[in-house]
Design a protein around this motif. Structure first.
Motif, PDB file in Angstrom:
ATOM      1  N   GLU A 766      42.104  31.368  36.521  1.00 46.80           N
ATOM      2  CA  GLU A 766      42.818  31.669  37.755  1.00 46.80           C
ATOM      3  C   GLU A 766      43.771  32.845  37.573  1.00 46.80           C
ATOM      4  O   GLU A 766      43.936  33.679  38.466  1.00 46.80           O
ATOM      5  N   ALA A 767      44.396  32.906  36.396  1.00 44.11           N
ATOM      6  CA  ALA A 767      45.319  34.004  36.122  1.00 44.11           C
ATOM      7  C   ALA A 767      44.587  35.340  36.081  1.00 44.11           C
ATOM      8  O   ALA A 767      45.042  36.344  36.666  1.00 44.11           O
ATOM      9  N   LEU A 768      43.445  35.367  35.426  1.00 47.69           N
ATOM     10  CA  LEU A 768      42.668  36.606  35.356  1.00 47.69           C
ATOM     11  C   LEU A 768      42.191  37.035  36.735  1.00 47.69           C
ATOM     12  O   LEU A 768      42.178  38.221  37.060  1.00 47.69           O
ATOM     13  N   ALA A 769      41.819  36.050  37.553  1.00 47.70           N
ATOM     14  CA  ALA A 769      41.350  36.370  38.904  1.00 47.70           C
ATOM     15  C   ALA A 769      42.473  36.913  39.778  1.00 47.70           C
ATOM     16  O   ALA A 769      42.233  37.686  40.718  1.00 47.70           O
ATOM     17  N   ALA A 770      43.719  36.514  39.480  1.00 41.23           N
ATOM     18  CA  ALA A 770      44.853  36.938  40.307  1.00 41.23           C
ATOM     19  C   ALA A 770      45.401  38.306  39.907  1.00 41.23           C
ATOM     20  O   ALA A 770      46.092  38.957  40.694  1.00 41.23           O
ATOM     21  N   LEU A 771      45.133  38.752  38.679  1.00 35.86           N
ATOM     22  CA  LEU A 771      45.729  39.992  38.204  1.00 35.86           C
ATOM     23  C   LEU A 771      45.407  41.219  39.058  1.00 35.86           C
ATOM     24  O   LEU A 771      46.299  42.039  39.313  1.00 35.86           O
ATOM     25  N   PRO A 772      44.159  41.384  39.511  1.00 34.62           N
ATOM     26  CA  PRO A 772      43.895  42.581  40.322  1.00 34.62           C
ATOM     27  C   PRO A 772      44.757  42.675  41.568  1.00 34.62           C
ATOM     28  O   PRO A 772      45.052  43.781  42.034  1.00 34.62           O
ATOM     29  N   ALA A 773      45.189  41.522  42.122  1.00 34.71           N
ATOM     30  CA  ALA A 773      46.000  41.550  43.342  1.00 34.71           C
ATOM     31  C   ALA A 773      47.344  42.223  43.114  1.00 34.71           C
ATOM     32  O   ALA A 773      47.989  42.686  44.054  1.00 34.71           O
ATOM     33  N   ILE A 774      47.796  42.283  41.844  1.00 30.60           N
ATOM     34  CA  ILE A 774      49.080  42.919  41.541  1.00 30.60           C
ATOM     35  C   ILE A 774      48.999  44.423  41.786  1.00 30.60           C
ATOM     36  O   ILE A 774      49.965  45.062  42.206  1.00 30.60           O
ATOM     37  N   PHE A 775      47.824  44.976  41.538  1.00 29.48           N
ATOM     38  CA  PHE A 775      47.689  46.439  41.582  1.00 29.48           C
ATOM     39  C   PHE A 775      47.001  46.932  42.845  1.00 29.48           C
ATOM     40  O   PHE A 775      46.870  48.130  43.050  1.00 29.48           O
TER      41      PHE A 775
END
Length: 1020
Positions: A766-775
């Motif tokens: 879930e963390a890896l899937a959420a990372l792109p949303a930061i950028f």
């Protein structure tokens, strides 16, 4: 009442069979109590005494007379001589020597797995002597049994182990027939015994037994007890104990360190035909007392006489010491224990109590089969990582494909374009008028239309869509079309965002579920099979040659040939356990979300939604070799849900609540595809129609279905914090089962469960899937929480408490209610040390020894483990629990706490639930009764030890408590089979799993389908 006869007839037969055994409810087991069946061959004060006289003595002494101390009358079979030395016994005095040549005569009637035949040898006097030779993979058991019986005082014929012998035949044809009979009778390769076959009429055999039993008494060493032999005599009845004690499987690694189990206040010993002995508790104690008096030196002599290879003998001896100790404990007898070494080693053949060598020169038996393949070894875990990569790759590719503009509205692009337009207008206003712009509160709407492809391949542990396999490969393909509107709001203070949606969705998915034993092999499963509709048609094409011709014009032989070819093609393609599931769904719903996002690093989002979902489903499952299950399901759901997510770069805290009201209807048909089925051609043609047209219309004309109708409610709350997961379900289900003949039965089931555990891999994903949303630009959309059991996920673990309350619904209310609570510890993996620590905690928690200390002797590690303790409370136990006086309840809770009291003993809460139960019963509220009953037993399980729970329900006759250890045990040759514990209590009138489980088994339906697991939630 006709429907009850349909459902209860098999159970009535079972109960009648139990009644014929008096108070002993389990034929073949040894009751741990007096049974009014004294033996008829006993001596009392030096004289024979009848069973009636013994029973009278028992009554006169108020049960204090113990006739287990009485010996049988000496006979030609048994004499009161204990621990006679074997070396001077002439037990091997058979006049055949190593490499002698003997003449084959004829085969003898043999038990399965053995091959006996007579031979003739010319002895020194010139006369021909007859002997029996025995070939068996477990021939050394006979020698072991012979030696033990002799030590106990039994008279046994001489038996000699022959390393080699030459067998001469009258002709080459007779020799060929012998070889055929040898293989068929022993279920093994003849190479195990035949070491030389050079001469046309001579065979050289190895590892044979020669028996000189002609003209002698019944040979007890063989180990078979015909039911007509015991005739109430202790001399024979008691032999169940030594027979089971030394009953070694071909693989000594599978020889349990424990002699048996306690089941329903009976001792269960693993021995075929145990019921033939009719062994009583007193008979068992008599001979066990003699066994316990044998010394270590006696046992060493016994094992030496069995002529095992050295390393095998070392392990057998240690296991017999352990089993001897275990037998005394099972029968509640005092005695000194013999020390044993469960980790004995001898070079490379025997390591840490496990034989590593499979083949032993000079021996027909293998003594070890090798460990089963570990489905989750290091290489398998690597394969899992690869499988997750494949799964996520397919997900990414599908997501990219679905984002193509021509597939529908790109809401993010429209929102971004609108924001850019409003920003440009604001800038122009600022420049032109010299004043900052403001945005008035208002709403705007964007229409949404989108089509989506669904494509996935995933390895799943545990339950999935109503199936239940340890590990399964799931291929999914489908399409969906949705339409609706997005409603946005202006004038909302930054950084707050508010939105709402209203949309409808139509979808069809095809799922192919395949049980797997190896993830590595699953990776090689053809990707073309992800096209499940084509795979489904392929299975249907197996029956083409039965529908493309006029079968009436074919001869019977040709018809049978075509049927055999069709079945062969079908069974080679669709394996046992495989499922194909076609699901159509129509949904309509509205939702709203509120979010606060600061620099896309810190975000809080909340969403609420309401949906109505209609589901139509077809499930085709190859249940067994000759049975195919067909399920046609229809469901209608009304759902209301709320979700909250807090993100600090990655999701930190997630909460989700959902309430569901639903109804469902199901049809079930078990299709018989055995070629002996008289309607096999019609059946296979109708089955083909199912595969091609998703319709049961034709098959229903051959086999009428069971019909089920459900009405249920379900509440579910899920919480995730970093790697920790909590999930809770509370559901009620009233349903009707209608037999194909038309009779119906109404049922009720309350399910309550909660699970708490850790899921590090899920959290990382879930963390890896959420990372792109930061950028990336755009609003933050709260991801759905992953519901379910953390212990089923890789490297996860969980503790669970599950309860059910159920029974048949009649006009008078709930008939014979049944209550079950299960405490379950499960996870991806555990070392032996960790598992033993957990088992010790279970023992201390309940103050009951479920498992022997040797339970995990061979295991190095456990994968996908599940350790459960189950409490089954029958109707009388429920009644007693809620009718106990307050002073008795307080006494039980005060004296039977399962751990040191921290704050509350639980007694006040229990008394409150007792009152609620009575109020609900007065109102005939099934839900109220179920809520009070499940909570009360969960409370008792949490606060009390096993003795306290037993008192609460009115005694061990009102409940049954057992544990089971499941999962793959690495290093244990029997590691893929569950281990059943000792138990407390008695089997009640209902099936062990409860009245609903009994009905489910009578219908033949799978558990997941019968209990609607494809639609309703379950935690494990």
């Amino acid at each position: 009442m006709a429907h009850k006869i349909k459902f209860l007839f098999p159970l009535l037969l079972f109960l009648l069979s139990l009644h014929s055994f008096g108070a002993n409810p389990l034929p073949g087991m040894i009751p741990l109590s007096y049974m009014d069946r004294p033996s008829n061959d006993l001596l009392y004060q030096g004289k024979p005494i009848s069973p009636e006289e013994l029973h009278l003595l028992y009554q006169q002494q108020s049960g204090d007379f113990d006739h287990s101390v009485l010996d049988p009358v000496p006979s030609g079979i048994w004499k009161n001589e204990l621990a006679r030395p074997l070396k001077s016994a002439d037990l091997a005095k058979v006049d055949i020597d190593y490499y002698d040549e003997v003449q084959y005569l004829s085969p003898l009637l043999s038990r399965a797995g053995n091959f006996r035949f007579t031979i003739q040898k010319t002895v020194s006097t010139g006369e021909g002597r007859l002997f029996t030779l025995l070939a068996s993979k477990r021939a050394h058991n006979v020698l072991l049994r012979q030696a033990l019986l002799y030590k106990l005082g039994y008279q046994v014929p001489a038996i000699k182990h022959l390393k080699k012998i030459q067998l001469r035949f009258k002709s080459e044809n007779e020799k060929k027939l012998f070889i055929t009979q040898l293989g068929e009778s022993t279920f093994g390769s003849t190479d195990r015994w035949i070491t030389r076959d050079a001469d046309p009429t001579i065979l050289t055999l190895q590892d044979m037994l020669a028996i000189d039993d002609h003209g002698s008494m019944y040979n007890l060493s063989i180990g078979f007890m015909p039911p007509e032999v015991p005739q109430g005599r202790r001399t024979f009845r008691s032999l169940l104990i030594p027979y089971s004690l030394v009953e070694i499987p071909e693989s000594v690694n599978l020889f349990d360190w424990s002699a048996g189990r306690i089941i329903s206040n009976n001792v269960m010993l693993p021995y075929d035909d145990a019921a033939n002995f009719d062994c009583t508790y007193e008979d068992a104690k008599w001979i066990t007392n003699r066994i316990l008096r044998l010394t270590r030196a006696d046992w060493e002599e016994i094992v030496e006489a069995a002529a095992f290879p050295s390393s095998v003998a070392m392990l057998v001896k240690e296991k017999l010491f352990s089993r001897r100790n275990s037998m005394g404990k099972l029968l509640r007898m005092d005695g000194d224990e013999l020390e044993f070494n469960p980790h004995i080693s001898n070079g490379t053949e025997l390591i840490e109590g496990e034989l590593k060598q499979e083949f032993w020169p000079g021996y027909a038996g293998r003594f070890s089969f090798g460990d089963p393949e570990n489905p989750l070894s290091a290489s398998e875990v690597t394969s899992f990582v690869l499988s997750e990569g494949v799964s996520n790759g397919l997900l990414a590719a599908t997501t990219a494909l679905n984002s193509i503009p021509y597939l529908g509205t790109n809401l993010d692009s429209q929102l971004m374009a609108r924001e850019e337009q409003l920003a440009a207008q604001a800038l122009a206003q600022n420049v032109t008028l010299g004043e900052p712009s403001t945005r008035d509160f208002g709403a705007y709407v964007f229409p949404m239309v989108r089509g989506q492809f669904i494509l996935g391949r995933k390895v799943v542990a545990g339950t999935y869509l109503g199936t239940n396999n340890r590990i399964q490969l799931v291929d999914t393909i489908g399409v969906s079309v949705s339409g609706g509107a997005y409603i946005g709001f202006d004038g909302i203070p930054t950084p707050l965002t508010v939105g709402a949606t209203a949309q409808a969705n139509l979808s069809r998915t095809y799922a192919h579920i395949r049980p797997i034993t190896s993830i590595k092999r699953a990776l090689k499963y053809p990707f073309k099979n992800i096209l499940v509709p084509l795979l489904k048609r392929k299975y249907g094409h197996a029956f083409d040659n039965l529908v493309n011709v006029d079968l009436n014009q074919l001869a019977a032989e040709e018809k049978q040939k075509r049927v055999s070819e069709a079945l062969k093609l079908f069974t080679e393609n669709m394996e046992v356990g495989e499922s194909i599931i076609i699901t159509d769904s129509i949904s309509a719903g509205i939702g709203a979300n509120v979010g606060v996002n600061y620099l896309r690093l810190l975000a809080v989002g909340a969403s609420v939604n309401a949906n109505e979902i209609v589901i139509s489903r077809l499930h085709i499952q190859r249940k067994s070799e000759n049975i195919v299950h067909l399920y046609r399901d229809f469901g209608n759901l009304h759902q209301l849900g709320l979700g909250i997510v807090f993100r600090a770069g990655v999701p930190v805290l997630k909460a989700q609540m959902r309430t569901t009201l639903g109804m469902a209807r199901s049809k079930f048909i078990a299709v018989n595809i055995d070629k002996e089925n008289p309607d096999i051609i019609k059946t296979l043609g109708a089955l083909r129609h199912v595969f091609f047209h998703n319709s049961l219309e034709r098959i229903e004309k051959i086999e009428r279905p069971y019909k089920l109708k459900y009405n249920f409610t379900e509440g579910r709350q899920s919480l995730g914090f970093l790697i920790w997961r909590y999930d809770r379900i509370n559901s009620s289900n009233r349903f009707t089962v209608t037999h194909p003949e038309g009779e119906s039965i109404n049922l009720y089931r309350k399910y309550r469960g909660r699970t708490f555990g850790t899921d590090p891999v899920g959290a990382a994903t879930e963390a890896l899937a959420a990372l792109p949303a930061i950028f990336l630009k755009g609003d933050y959309v709260p991801p759905a929480i992953s519901e379910g059991n953390a212990g089923n996920n890789y490297f996860g673990k969980a503790e669970n408490i599950i309860s059910t309350f159920e029974g048949e619904v009649t006009e008078a209310g709930l008939e014979k209610p049944f209550l079950k609570v299960s405490r379950i510890w499960n996870g991806f993996s555990a070392s032996r040390k960790k598992a033993l620590k957990l088992l010790e905690e279970v023992k201390q928690r309940y103050q009951f020894s479920f498992y022997p200390k040797t339970v995990l002797n061979e295991a190095d590690k456990l994968y996908l483990y599940n350790i459960n303790v189950n409490f089954l409370v029958y109707a009388d136990g429920i009644q007693n629990m809620f009718n106990l006086a307050e002073k008795d309840i307080r006494s039980i809770f005060d004296k039977n706490q399962n751990k040191k009291r921290w704050l509350l003993s639980g007694v006040r809460r229990f008394l409150t639930l007792q009152k609620k139960y009575h109020k609900a019963r007065e109102k005939k509220s099934l839900s109220g009764m179920a809520n009070a009953a499940t909570r009360a037993l969960i409370l008792a399980e949490d606060k009390l030890n096993l003795q306290g729970i037993t008192k609460l329900v009115g005694g061990d006759e009102n409940l049954y408590v057992y544990s089971k250890l499941e999962g793959f045990r690495v290093g244990d040759e029997n590691g893929d089979s569950p281990y059943l514990s000792n138990s407390l209590g008695e089997f009640g009138e209902e099936d062990m799993g409860g009245p609903l489980t009994r009905i489910q088994r009578l219908t033949g339906m799978s558990e997941g389908e019968f209990f609607l697991s494809w639609l309703m939630g379950r935690l494990i």
